[in-house]
Design a protein around this motif. Structure first.
Motif, short mmCIF file in Angstrom:
data_model
loop_
_atom_site.label_atom_id
_atom_site.label_comp_id
_atom_site.label_asym_id
_atom_site.label_seq_id
_atom_site.Cartn_x
_atom_site.Cartn_y
_atom_site.Cartn_z
N PRO B 290 -9.57 -0.87 -2.02
CA PRO B 290 -8.75 -1.22 -0.85
C PRO B 290 -7.81 -2.40 -1.07
N SER B 291 -7.96 -3.11 -2.20
CA SER B 291 -7.03 -4.21 -2.47
C SER B 291 -5.70 -3.70 -3.01
N PHE B 292 -5.59 -2.38 -3.19
CA PHE B 292 -4.31 -1.76 -3.57
C PHE B 292 -3.72 -1.11 -2.31
N SER B 293 -2.50 -1.49 -1.96
CA SER B 293 -1.92 -0.98 -0.71
C SER B 293 -1.75 0.53 -0.74
N SER B 294 -1.66 1.13 -1.94
CA SER B 294 -1.49 2.58 -2.00
C SER B 294 -2.75 3.32 -1.57
N SER B 295 -3.84 2.60 -1.31
CA SER B 295 -5.02 3.24 -0.73
C SER B 295 -4.79 3.58 0.74
N PHE B 296 -3.72 3.01 1.32
CA PHE B 296 -3.44 3.23 2.75
C PHE B 296 -1.99 3.65 2.95
N PRO B 297 -1.62 4.82 2.44
CA PRO B 297 -0.21 5.24 2.54
C PRO B 297 0.26 5.34 3.99
N GLN B 298 -0.66 5.64 4.90
CA GLN B 298 -0.27 5.79 6.31
C GLN B 298 0.12 4.45 6.92
N ILE B 299 -0.42 3.36 6.39
CA ILE B 299 -0.10 2.03 6.93
C ILE B 299 1.15 1.46 6.25
N PHE B 300 1.21 1.66 4.92
CA PHE B 300 2.27 0.99 4.16
C PHE B 300 3.40 1.93 3.75
N ASN B 301 3.44 3.09 4.41
CA ASN B 301 4.52 4.03 4.17
C ASN B 301 4.61 4.39 2.69
N GLY B 302 3.45 4.46 2.05
CA GLY B 302 3.39 4.84 0.63
C GLY B 302 3.76 3.73 -0.34
N LYS B 303 4.06 2.54 0.19
CA LYS B 303 4.48 1.44 -0.71
C LYS B 303 3.30 0.89 -1.50
N GLU B 304 3.58 0.59 -2.78
CA GLU B 304 2.55 0.04 -3.66
C GLU B 304 2.76 -1.46 -3.84
N ASN B 305 1.78 -2.09 -4.46
CA ASN B 305 1.91 -3.49 -4.88
C ASN B 305 2.21 -4.47 -3.76
N ILE B 306 1.68 -4.22 -2.59
CA ILE B 306 1.82 -5.20 -1.51
C ILE B 306 0.66 -6.19 -1.63
N GLN B 307 1.01 -7.47 -1.56
CA GLN B 307 0.02 -8.53 -1.73
C GLN B 307 -1.15 -8.37 -0.75
N CYS B 308 -2.35 -8.60 -1.24
CA CYS B 308 -3.55 -8.43 -0.40
C CYS B 308 -4.36 -9.71 -0.37
N LEU B 309 -4.67 -10.18 0.82
CA LEU B 309 -5.48 -11.40 0.98
C LEU B 309 -6.88 -11.00 1.45
N ILE B 310 -7.88 -11.40 0.68
CA ILE B 310 -9.26 -11.00 0.99
C ILE B 310 -10.12 -12.21 1.32
N PRO B 311 -10.48 -12.40 2.59
CA PRO B 311 -11.50 -13.40 2.89
C PRO B 311 -12.85 -12.78 2.52
N CYS B 312 -13.55 -13.38 1.58
CA CYS B 312 -14.80 -12.74 1.12
C CYS B 312 -15.79 -13.78 0.64
N ALA B 313 -17.04 -13.37 0.52
CA ALA B 313 -18.05 -14.23 -0.08
C ALA B 313 -17.71 -14.38 -1.56
N ILE B 314 -18.03 -15.54 -2.13
CA ILE B 314 -17.61 -15.80 -3.52
C ILE B 314 -18.25 -14.81 -4.50
N ASP B 315 -19.37 -14.22 -4.12
CA ASP B 315 -20.01 -13.23 -5.00
C ASP B 315 -19.15 -11.98 -5.15
N GLN B 316 -18.24 -11.76 -4.19
CA GLN B 316 -17.35 -10.59 -4.27
C GLN B 316 -16.13 -10.89 -5.15
#
Lengths: 473, 473
Positions: B290-316
């Protein structure tokens, strides 16, 4: 399966079981000789098959008439390999034996059963059709639980066919299509749904290939299936890369298999190591999941546990069994049949590439016109060095590639036998035999090419659209 | 990133780099003191962050003012663990240290960066909003490439937020929601799309749980996200078991990650063994995709390489980095925050379960009414044994669970500081402190419960339907 005699037989010794099988075999022969009613003969044959299975389960060996059990070995389910054993898994076929892989030994190791005359006769009786020459000639040589499918067929219970292919090139050669010719025969005989999996994800994981290229090959290969004559109303062809994204049922089955298969199992079976990518390691589950009907809710109306018959190379046998499905029937052929270089089947050496595909242009799209020169130049011959020697000593059918091809593609048993005899006696020369092969192959290939030309993107789309097929469930 | 000074800095020694960072820090302070134009200060801060990153890359250590580099260690990217190191991966948090996991050491091992005052100031300046108290109080303590997101934000380039959760029970407790409270803050500040992954497949693979139960938990957990106040027009919540079957883009990214991650990597990072099921082994790819925007073509209109910010536990952190995405930004908190038993954050002992969830009924649906008795009975106190001793020696904020909770849930910095001082001095008694906690928590939890009651199946369906969100791409 009320007639499965397992309960009575568990306490019997191997020798006692051997005697029960022999006795039942005699009973079947007597019934047939006495032209007993069909039902009675069928019941006796079913009992015979079950007894043979029990014998196999107990001894790890196939029943062989006149050969009582000896040198019993434990069945290892094909998951371990002894020093001198052949290595056969979906990605490797290796043997140290000059005569090629010993498939009889492999059957014992995998714990499957040999397709014997009794089964072939039973199949003919059940379907009312002459069994395919691949069965008659022992090309498909092993099975597991074929009686379950025949039982379903006789009792009008639903079942379906599943086969597949890793799309490793744009054009398929004749060797690739052999399993599909066989599948088509069963599709027509049984009239049940067929699903064909194109593992473009597998090819991407294993090969130095982009994901787009693997996907493109899948669509191109689908065209060859149309050219084979599969009925679009009864066949669903799917690329994993497409279908996984359209079927939650398929993914759920994949995860279920993934939960119950462990790394040490796939390591043992497929030879994976710590240096393999994680995609390869979990891939067996993707190939196993289509054997569950719930992977195709659109075809089976959401019904689960529908019996699945898989014509496959024996190397896939153990992979499918990993799925722990109780609804699985397998019919196996040697893995070489669908190998990228079309090699010899059981009986021919597995170590020699009889028809290296790049030299031969043995692909369908280039076959026509070049076939004759290809066969004349490259097909390995079992003939003698000179005409005089050939006339005197005769040719060797066991290593002759033209004979091998005719075994696959010449349906007429009498004609094949006649050619073999004439070649063995020296009456028929190698050049003449090759001419027969060319005459046999050219119309087959021309017809395939003609049909393939007619394939449109629309037809491919029809085949590959998840949908209900022409069956009610 | 034209202002990245990497080219000039590669030839510098660690000490020279240290001096450059110190120098740049002084420059920033001078600009701020002189009330220089915003642009000029921002450029200087960006340069400072880049210099700190170069220092970190070279030395494997965070820059610390006044402490020149010494005892340099090679960065091992968190993939190996020394004898005395803590074990922190997505499924394990273990330490032999009585004080709990050493997160500063972990940052060095993972090669990420500490969230320092400079970054917080820069964030405040860029967004024009006071940074969340989780940042101000060091609860989110580590980041990777946060400057990329801030750069995108300032230059109006698109980016999105991705977070997730393994749905291990029907009802979530307050600890589970802390990362989502933080995510909601960023959603509102940045006004970008948010995707929330519910890894029901993971829970099925790891736990003794049916696939149906895992899927049901995912849908129940989605209700809590609604109760958190996420905007349905900006948030897509998905269960893997559902979404994988509806998005070919998602599966393609999973296979791509699976091809480039090897068993010996996941073995080293997550401690997998030969006895693990193949589903676990390949699972990291599903959480990385899911950190690749192409996993969500319906949201990003098929665009790839959109920056992804992940708030996560450091183990992730290390899991996400396996994806080799160049568009990945991480903001990390200690793994305990979202653990099933809500334990203490950095600074509190990680080995003690402060609030065993079953005793406390610390779940939202049972909190109201029982909260006060739960807190009074079970919350571990840093107070003294008698009132006299407490008045004389004061309480210990470092181990007091009420203080810990107030650190998370009481937004008012001054009030928190006042309470801490009063507790430390002995002026405030444990009972009084617990009363403040109850008064702080009850309205928060009541509001959550009230919103959760309003959730209908229709709302869950809206959140979980793959669709375009209220953003143009």
């Amino acid at each position: 399966m009320a007639d499965t005699p397992d309960c009575d037989l568990r306490s019997l010794s191997p020798l006692q079981l051997f005697e029960r099988v022999t006795e039942q075999g005699e009973k079947v022969r007597a019934l047939k000789a006495g032209k007993a009613p069909k039902d009675e003969i069928d019941a006796a044959v079913r009992m015979l098959l079950s007894l043979k299975l029990s014998y196999k389960t107990t001894t790890g060996q196939d029943y062989q008439a006149g050969l009582p059990p000896k040198d019993l070995v434990l069945i290892n389910n094909g998951t371990t390999k002894e020093e001198d054993e052949d290595l056969v898994d979906p990605w490797n076929v290796q043997t140290s034996n000059a005569k090629g892989v010993d498939y009889d030994k492999l059957i014992v190791r995998f714990g499957s059963s040999k397709i014997d005359t009794d089964l072939i006769i039973f199949l003919e009786r059940a379907t009312g059709q002459k069994p395919h020459h691949f069965l008659r000639r022992g090309i498909f040589f092993s099975h597991r639980d074929m009686d379950q499918v025949l039982d379903a067929y006789e009792n009008k219970k639903p079942f379906y066919l599943y086969t597949g292919r890793g799309p490793s090139s744009q054009a398929m050669h004749v060797g690739h299509l052999i399993p599909f010719m066989f599948t088509k025969f069963f599709l027509e005989v049984f009239d049940v749904p067929l699903v064909i999996q194109l593992t473009d994800d597998e090819k991407y994981l294993w090969k130095d290939m982009t994901i787009e290229k693997a996907h493109e090959y899948a669509r191109e290969n689908a065209k060859d299936f149309f050219a084979c004559g599969f009925d679009v109303n009864k066949t669903f062809i799917f690329s994993d890369l497409d279908y996984l994204g359209t079927s939650a049922g398929f993914y759920k089955n994949i995860v279920k298999v993934q939960k119950h298969v462990f790394f040490n199992q796939v390591k043992g079976i497929f030879g994976f190591t710590d240096s393999d990518c994680i995609g390869k390691i979990s891939f067996p589950a993707i190939q196993a999941a289509p054997s569950f009907s719930s992977s195709f809710p659109q075809i089976f109306n959401g019904k689960e546990n529908i019996q699945c018959l898989i014509p496959c190379a024996i190397d896939q046998e153990v992979l499918q069994r990993l799925a722990h499905s109780s609804c699985l029937t397998l019919l196996c052929y040697p893995p070489q049949l669908s190998d990228t270089a079309f090699r010899g089947p059981s009986g021919y050496s597995d170590n020699s590439q009889c028809f290296p595909s790049t030299d031969m242009n043995w692909f369908f799209h280039t076959f026509h016109g070049r076939a004759s020169s290809g066969i004349n130049k490259h097909a390995f011959s079992g003939g003698r060095d000179t005409i005089e020697e050939h006339r005197k000593y005769g040719g060797n059918c066991d290593v002759d590639v033209s004979i091998m091809y005719l075994t696959f593609f010449l349906e007429d048993d009498d004609r094949l036998e006649q050619l073999k005899q004439a070649y063995t006696s020296g009456e028929l020369l190698t050049g003449e035999l090759k001419k027969v092969l060319i005459e046999t192959m050219q119309p087959l290939v021309a017809a395939h090419q003609e049909r393939r030309k007619q394939v449109t993107d629309e037809i491919v789309k029809q085949f590959m659209t998840p949908r209900k097929l022409a069956f009610e469930f």
